[in-house]
Write a protein that holds these residues in place. Structure first.
Motif, PDB file in Angstrom:
ATOM      1  N   PRO A  18      18.319 -35.198  52.041  1.00  0.00           N
ATOM      2  CA  PRO A  18      19.379 -34.905  53.011  1.00  0.00           C
ATOM      3  C   PRO A  18      20.438 -33.920  52.516  1.00  0.00           C
ATOM      4  N   ALA A 109      15.918 -40.386  47.039  1.00  0.00           N
ATOM      5  CA  ALA A 109      16.511 -40.382  48.384  1.00  0.00           C
ATOM      6  C   ALA A 109      17.694 -41.339  48.457  1.00  0.00           C
ATOM      7  N   VAL A 114      20.429 -41.754  51.318  1.00  0.00           N
ATOM      8  CA  VAL A 114      19.613 -42.474  52.296  1.00  0.00           C
ATOM      9  C   VAL A 114      19.789 -43.970  52.029  1.00  0.00           C
ATOM     10  N   ARG A 118      15.937 -47.742  54.205  1.00  0.00           N
ATOM     11  CA  ARG A 118      15.259 -46.695  54.989  1.00  0.00           C
ATOM     12  C   ARG A 118      14.590 -45.640  54.112  1.00  0.00           C
ATOM     13  N   ALA A 119      14.740 -45.749  52.806  1.00  0.00           N
ATOM     14  CA  ALA A 119      14.249 -44.708  51.896  1.00  0.00           C
ATOM     15  C   ALA A 119      12.723 -44.592  51.877  1.00  0.00           C
ATOM     16  N   ASP A 121      10.648 -45.233  54.380  1.00  0.00           N
ATOM     17  CA  ASP A 121      10.291 -44.538  55.622  1.00  0.00           C
ATOM     18  C   ASP A 121      10.612 -43.047  55.523  1.00  0.00           C
ATOM     19  N   TYR A 122      11.733 -42.711  54.893  1.00  0.00           N
ATOM     20  CA  TYR A 122      12.110 -41.309  54.731  1.00  0.00           C
ATOM     21  C   TYR A 122      11.042 -40.553  53.940  1.00  0.00           C
ATOM     22  N   HIS A 126       8.553 -37.509  55.090  1.00  0.00           N
ATOM     23  CA  HIS A 126       8.779 -36.169  54.539  1.00  0.00           C
ATOM     24  C   HIS A 126       7.869 -35.783  53.375  1.00  0.00           C
TER      25      HIS A 126
END
Length: 145
Positions: A18, A109, A114, A118-119, A121-122, A126
């Protein structure tokens, strides 16, 4: 630092965090893209010593499908990798490039902001849809704060 010292988005395995930092994940059993430049810093997640590199690198003893043998050292090395990704080409790699590499990328992440829950899933969105392979690797990421 010059953009010439960073990865390019779209190169094989490159993940944009991000903050804009770019990190490359890779499986060591596959050769790197010959058109891509070498990393400036690598972190290798293996049960045994990694192969020699011509760039600066660190080794985290991390057996396949497991967790780092020394979690405190792993946190310090991953934090350094996250910091170096701001102005260099950081590579994170294990044998296959999914489980341990995905777990480490998810930890980066988290360091990048993040939320830990949720990391995974991130990174799956990606980097690779099967990244972070085991329940204990997912739990490790959730607890990496």
């Amino acid at each position: 630092m010059s953009d010439g010292l960073l990865w390019r988005e779209g190169q094989t395995g490159v993940v944009r965090l991000p903050s804009g930092r770019l990190v490359r994940g890779r499986g060591l059993r596959r050769p790197p893209d010959p058109a891509a430049p070498d990393p400036t810093y690598g972190v290798y997640l293996l049960g045994g010593h990694p192969p020699a590199t011509s760039w600066e690198s660190r080794w985290i003893r991390w057996p396949d499908f497991r967790l780092p043998a020394d979690r405190e050292a792993a946190r310090a090395i991953l934090t350094e990798a996250w910091e170096r990704a701001g102005d260099g080409r950081v590579e994170i790699a294990c044998g296959g490039g999914r489980g341990r590499t995905g777990t480490a990328l998810a930890c980066l992440a988290v360091l990048d902001g993040v939320p830990a829950e949720r990391a995974v899933d991130y990174v799956r969105a990606h980097y690779h849809r099967r990244a972070v392979e085991t329940p204990w690797q997912r739990r490790y990421v959730r607890r990496f704060r």
